[in-house]
Each structure stands twice: as C-alpha cells, then as structure tokens.
Design an enzyme around this catalytic site. Structure first.
Site, mmCIF file in Angstrom:
data_model
loop_
_atom_site.group_PDB
_atom_site.id
_atom_site.type_symbol
_atom_site.label_atom_id
_atom_site.label_comp_id
_atom_site.label_asym_id
_atom_site.label_seq_id
_atom_site.Cartn_x
_atom_site.Cartn_y
_atom_site.Cartn_z
ATOM 1 N N PHE A 1 -29.913 27.356 4.815
ATOM 2 C CA PHE A 1 -28.797 26.476 5.161
ATOM 3 C C PHE A 1 -28.606 26.464 6.687
ATOM 4 O O PHE A 1 -28.721 27.492 7.338
ATOM 5 C CB PHE A 1 -27.518 26.946 4.457
ATOM 6 N N ASP B 1 -27.144 34.943 1.161
ATOM 7 C CA ASP B 1 -26.169 33.855 1.209
ATOM 8 C C ASP B 1 -26.054 33.304 -0.214
ATOM 9 O O ASP B 1 -27.014 32.752 -0.752
ATOM 10 C CB ASP B 1 -26.645 32.778 2.185
ATOM 11 N N TYR C 1 -15.515 27.233 -2.001
ATOM 12 C CA TYR C 1 -15.064 25.851 -2.234
ATOM 13 C C TYR C 1 -16.053 25.030 -3.062
ATOM 14 O O TYR C 1 -15.829 23.847 -3.284
ATOM 15 C CB TYR C 1 -14.722 25.126 -0.921
ATOM 16 N N LYS C 2 -17.132 25.663 -3.502
ATOM 17 C CA LYS C 2 -18.086 24.950 -4.359
ATOM 18 C C LYS C 2 -17.732 25.242 -5.817
ATOM 19 O O LYS C 2 -16.774 24.679 -6.341
ATOM 20 C CB LYS C 2 -19.508 25.376 -4.005
ATOM 21 N N ARG D 1 -28.599 14.630 -3.748
ATOM 22 C CA ARG D 1 -28.434 15.916 -4.404
ATOM 23 C C ARG D 1 -27.486 15.718 -5.569
ATOM 24 O O ARG D 1 -26.397 15.199 -5.405
ATOM 25 C CB ARG D 1 -27.841 16.898 -3.397
#
Lengths: 415, 415
Positions: free
Chosen positions: B138, B215, B240-241, B389
């Site tokens: 990322f 991560d 927050y995912k 995605r």
C-alpha cells in the site's frame, strides 16, 4: 450558601453576576450549548469544551447522509479537502493566519513532533544543538522534546518558569543564543493561565537566530492571535477546548508560508503525497501545507468544531477576549472575597492582561474538594499537586454559572 | 439488463444470487446497516465500511449524555481506558491476540511509523541495516518506509510483487538475510486482494533473524487471524474498512507481548506516560502497550467500531471468512460469464483460498466506467491505472447486491 456578602461597589456579588450577564453582548451564545439550561456549573471548558446543541444532529445527519449515503464518494466530493478548508477557517477566525498555512491533523503531540522534526531537519541551522523550553510547559510538550532530543542528539535548555505566572521575554533572551535551534513554549500556561508575550518572545528568539514553535492549546479560541503579524514560525494546538471539537478531536498545525517550500516532516504518508490517489512509486510531497498530512484524516473529529468556528467568525475574537477578561476578573473578585481569606492562593497573574481564560487556585485540600464538587455537578479541573483550575469559555460560560461554581468551592472547602 | 444468461449448473446467475442469499447464515446482519434497503450497490466496504443503523443514535447519545453530560469527568470514568478496552476486544474478536497487546491510536501511517521506529530502536539488532518490503505494498507503507530509511540511514530491499497476486514465502526467503532488520508486508494486497501466507512468511523472516510488521488494513474483519499463534512481532491496520469505524477512524497497533518490555516508540506524549495526570517531570513510559499512546485519544472515532466488533464476536470470524469466500467466488463467476468475454482481465488470484475479500478487474475504460457507475449508485472503487476493485463486506454485502453491481459494470462497459 451566603451570597449576601458586599463587594467594593456595595452591590452584592450575586447581583453583580446578574448585571454582568445582562450587559454581556455574547450572552445569547450560551443557550446554543448543551447543558446550559441546567444548574450544572462547568468551569473546565479549557480542558474539554461543551458540545453545541446542533452537534448531535449535525453528526447524525453526516452519518446517515454523508458517510452512509455518499459512502466512498464522500472523499472525492468533500472530505479530502476538509483538513485544509477547516484549517483555513481556523486560521482566519482564530489564528490570524492567511490561507494555506493551517491544517487539521493527528493529535497535538504528533503534530508537535512533526513540526519540531521538520524545523530541525529543513529550516534550522544544523550547527545549532539546543532546544529551549520551560519547566512548566504542558507535560506532552516536555516529554515529546525529551524524546526528540534523545533521538537527534540535542541538548535541552530549561527555563525555570514561575509556576504562578510564566515565561518572560527576558528569560527567553537569556536562554537563547547561537546554539539555539528551536524554542518551544505555550502561549497560555496550562496551570497558571499566564499569557506569554508572543510577539515579544518571537522577536527575541528570532534575534538569536532561533525558530519558535508555539503551543496554542490553551489560547486558540480564547485569546486574540496574529501569527502572521508576529512572524511566528510554527504553531500547534488542540481543538477540543475552546473550539468544542469533542474528546480527542484532531489538532491543528500552522507553518508560516516562508518555511513551506522544501519543508519535510518525518512521517511520509499517502495523504501528504502529491496526487495521492495515483498511488505511484516514490514519495513526493504535495505542494504547500498539505505535505504536512500523513494518514487518513479523522473526518468525524473535524465536524463538531465547524459549528464553533462559525460562531467565532460571527462574534469575533476581540469580543470573545473582552468577555474572557471580564470572566477572569470576576473570578478573581470572588476569590478575593471568599477564598483568599480561607487561605487559598491565587496561582495565576493578578493582572488580567497577563491572563488567558482560566485561573488556578491552590489549596492542600483541593484534590478531595474537586472529587466532591464533581459529584455535585460543579466541574472545575484538578491539576497536581493541589490546584483547582477554573476555566471560562467566553461563548458558553455565564457569570451566574461562575458564581455558582465559586460558591460551591467555598462551601466544600468549609466542610 | 439481461440477467437470463445460463451458468454452468443451468440455473440463471440471478436465481443463484437469490439462492446464495437464502442460504447465507449471516444474511440477517445486512439489515443492520444503513442503506441496505435501497437499490444502491456498494462494492467498496473494503475501502470505507457502511455505518450501522445504530451508529447515528449511539453517537448522538454519546454527545448528549457522555461528552455533554459527563463533560471532563468522562475521561476518568471511561474514555481514558477506551484505547485499551476496544483494543482488547479487537484483539479477541478479530486478531487472535490475547489482551494487553492491542491499542487503538492515531492513523495507520502514524502507527506504522511508531511501530517500525520502535522495532528498529529497541528490538532489532542495530547491525542489521535493511528493510524489506514489496513494490505493490500500500502506498502509505512504501512512502513511510522511504522516509524512515532516509532518516535512519537504512537500505530498502524491494520484492517485485506480481500485481495480480502478491508476495510469496519464497520471495521473502530470498530477500531476507543477515542484513534484514524488518520486513513490512500487507496481509491482503490492496489491489489484487492476494492473501499472503502470514504464518509461513513470519516463520521464514524469523529464520533469517528479522522482525515482521504486518499491515492488516485489508484483512482485519474479513480474514481469520491468529497473530499470537503465528508469533507475529508487530501489526497495524485501520478500522474504517471491515470494522465500520467511519471515515478516518483511528488505527490499531499490535505489539507481541514478548517485545513489550523496554519497547520505546519515538513520539513521547502524555497519554503514554506512567501516571499521566500527575504531569510530573521527565518521561517514563507507562507499563505495557499503553506506552504506545502519544496524544489524546480520538474518542468520537472509536465509538462506531464498537457496534461492529460486537457483531463480529457474535458471528465469529470463521463464518465471516466463509461468506467472504462465497462472495468472491460468485464475483469471479459473474466475471467469467460477463466480463472476461468482453476483454476484462482478472487481476486477482483465481484460487479463492489465496484471496481476501475483494477482487480487482482491469480494463482500459474503467476510470470512466467507475465515474459513470458512481452516478448510478453503483459504487466499486477505482485503482490506478485501470482497475475496478470489487470489495465485499461479509456482514453487509448480499449476493443480490453483488449481482446488481456486476451487471451494471457489464452494461456500462458495453456503452
């Protein structure tokens, strides 16, 4: 309680509170805050400001329509810009900062870390090896700089601050010199409420070739500021005190525009990169103050403060400061009438012009007194070793509320 | 749209969606999320999870009664402990981490900075001078480590990751050796959705004497984890995912308890100090994981995720992973039926066991296609250079919703 005590003018202190409230041009703002229609006396807005009555609705609406309705689209449509748009509003309404120099980000501790590391790495003369701060600076500032000094091999030079007042221009003149890289001071001292001479100290530090980082946690929203006018280098502060952002709302960072070109903070993250969503190889800082960002901005935590910033822009910091001066003066008057005779010490300046928007009162019994007061919905703050801090938020505190709180301190002390 | 296309079993793909939803043991959770009773197709819960219907009320109540009612007393009564109590719940429900090793703090970027710096300063052998990571990690991870390498004088060793899959155990074995201090990898790759072999890679890195930082942004809440069992050194991720904490909710940090004694992170702040409210001179870290804190915790940002953590504890990560596998398998089935013939490439593993909870589809037209889809309330994510995605949140995504979204991608591509 006996509130029939005479003051110097012959009016009773209670009547004086009513007169001060009646004459207060900002009185109408109080009713906008949650809990101001109860008997609770809140004397700690300098630690955590009250929420506005609109805040629960604003945030619910955001969750339903913004987060829940726009979903990921919200980032592109608005949220990505909020650190800068709210930062600019804060700069304009509170800091005396032209746009492009202020962002909302992280916590005060993390922001100060990034500012000081950036100042040392890209602005300060590397031959300078000292950081100057004072013994009564806010704890996180002191701890943070100890850590930085250790990792960077720097020396700390401590100014012995008078705990009942604060750091003077002369002390800074004496402490700074050709070895000084950075001076880190609080504008309003967290215990005494002493209001440092920001322009004077900034000038003296600059004369010694040093950079100044101001911690504005206890002044932003209570005291007039003109960072651009004073030529301040860097500043940081929190938004949960006089800006009513809520517990743990993010901090702000100010970088004077003359330091922005080439400035490099140490925590390189996607939000501070040029064209973040290209997700390309290699870090290249975004232009301007945006490069100060690291991770994903805390949108929730930014929403509540907007309501207060709007009110501050409407009322104006000059009027807010004027009410703050009247509030602390009245608090000292009540202290002199009730608490000084009981052996309580004023650990704050007597001169109103040298105070921010809180005062600290010292008495050995105050740790226990505070705990008892909290049970009675009278809420000042306790600060070790034995201080009661009476914080006065100009937009939400009334003189009658202050009267009730001080009377309760007197009563509790008598027991 | 024409949904009457036959699949391999002879049933239509649309009927299959209905069957999958009818047989889904987690189906009842979907109705708990805002917006799931509309036709909107949300395929980006891997970027920003949906809010629960209870969240607006929970947060309003907190503002009225917690922040507004308890005011500063809330810190002592509950809030100061939340980074650890919610951290422990996250550890238990999601991470496979026994208590005392997880805290909620800062942003993922800042947490990774603190973890890696702490690992280098107090755990890694100072003679080791390399950080290993992969080219498709990322962006914030890559940028961050470039910055750390520069300030610490370290070398980065890049593993060339296959962008349609990810980093293998063999690649890590080849890249690590006596010079490796830290390996930083994503458990689920942000583009391909490739699920790395966390236990295998951790073991190989340890065999080379290196520390591993995982991560978990794209895996926490979608994939089963057993950090303690795998002996992971450090981990971080966002909330927050799949944890539905809201835009910019704070991150989490995991430090294996064997590294806690003596661990020193670089941003020394009051919340990480022993006896914070004594505000005494000199930084002394708090015992255990608490020393990882720096500034004031973002209470607002921690509240929303609690609702989801409760649901995850109830449903269990095994059932969540099972639904996730069915969702990605169905997405690939729709891709094969509709999009592969139109020249779209699957930039994710074909083997479901090698996937997290999203897949990426590549086509040169997808930047424009995504913009059009967003207008129609069909919301996948776009990832440069030309990937759509498709993210699938096991608690809130239905098979019918996925069907609608994939059908809309097909339609839009035809235009």
């Amino acid at each position: 309680m006996d509130a029939r005590m005479e003051n110097h003018d012959g009016a009773t202190l209670l009547e004086q509170a009513a007169q001060l409230d009646a004459a207060d041009p900002l009185a109408r703002y109080r009713g906008l805050f949650i809990g101001t229609d109860t008997d609770l006396s809140y004397l700690d807005g300098n630690s955590l400001g009250r929420p506005l009555k609109r805040t629960p609705r604003d945030i619910s609406t955001f969750i339903e329509e913004g987060w829940g309705g726009r979903l990921i689209r919200g980032w592109d449509e608005e949220w990505l810009d909020l650190p800068q748009t709210i930062g600019d509003q804060l700069g304009r309404a509170v800091l005396g900062a032209a746009e492009g120099q202020t962002v909302i980000a992280d916590s005060t501790t993390v922001v100060l870390y990034k500012l000081i590391r950036a100042a040392l790495a890209t602005v300060a003369d590397p031959a300078r090896t000292e950081i100057v701060l004072d013994t009564d600076n806010f704890p996180t500032d002191r701890y943070l700089v100890e850590g930085i000094a250790r990792e960077e091999g720097l020396t700390l030079r401590w100014i012995e601050a008078d705990p009942a007042s604060g750091v003077t221009v002369e002390q800074v003149r004496d402490a700074t010199g050709p070895a000084t890289a950075v001076v880190l001071l609080s504008h309003v001292a967290y215990r005494s409420g002493f209001l440092a001479d920001l322009p004077g100290i900034t000038e003296v530090a600059h004369s010694a070739g040093a950079l100044v980082v101001w911690d504005l946690c206890h002044s932003a929203g209570s005291v007039e500021l003109d960072l651009d006018g004073a030529g301040v280098d860097f500043a940081a502060g929190c938004t949960y005190k006089y800006l009513n952002g809520g517990p743990g709302s993010p901090a702000f960072a100010y970088v004077n525009r003359r330091h922005l070109p080439g400035l490099q903070q140490p925590i390189w993250g996607w939000m501070g990169r040029k064209d973040a969503f290209e997700m390309a190889a290699g870090y290249e800082p975004a232009p301007g103050i945006r490069s100060f960002l690291s991770g994903t901005p805390a949108i929730f935590g930014m929403l509540a403060m907007r309501g207060t910033l709007d009110l501050i822009e409407e009322a104006g910091m000059a009027a807010i400061r004027e009410k703050s001066l009247k509030l602390t003066a009245y608090a000292v008057q009540l202290y002199e009438a009730w608490l000084e005779p009981a052996g309580v010490e004023l650990a704050s300046p007597r001169d109103p012009e040298l105070r921010g928007s809180h005062i600290t009162l010292d008495h050995p019994a105050f740790r226990n007194v505070t705990a008892e007061l909290w049970e009675q919905d009278v809420i000042p703050d306790f600060r070790a070793p034995h201080g009661i801090r009476v914080g006065l938020s100009p937009l939400s505190t009334s003189f009658a509320e202050l009267f009730r709180g001080m009377a309760a301190i007197r009563e509790q002390l008598r027991r």
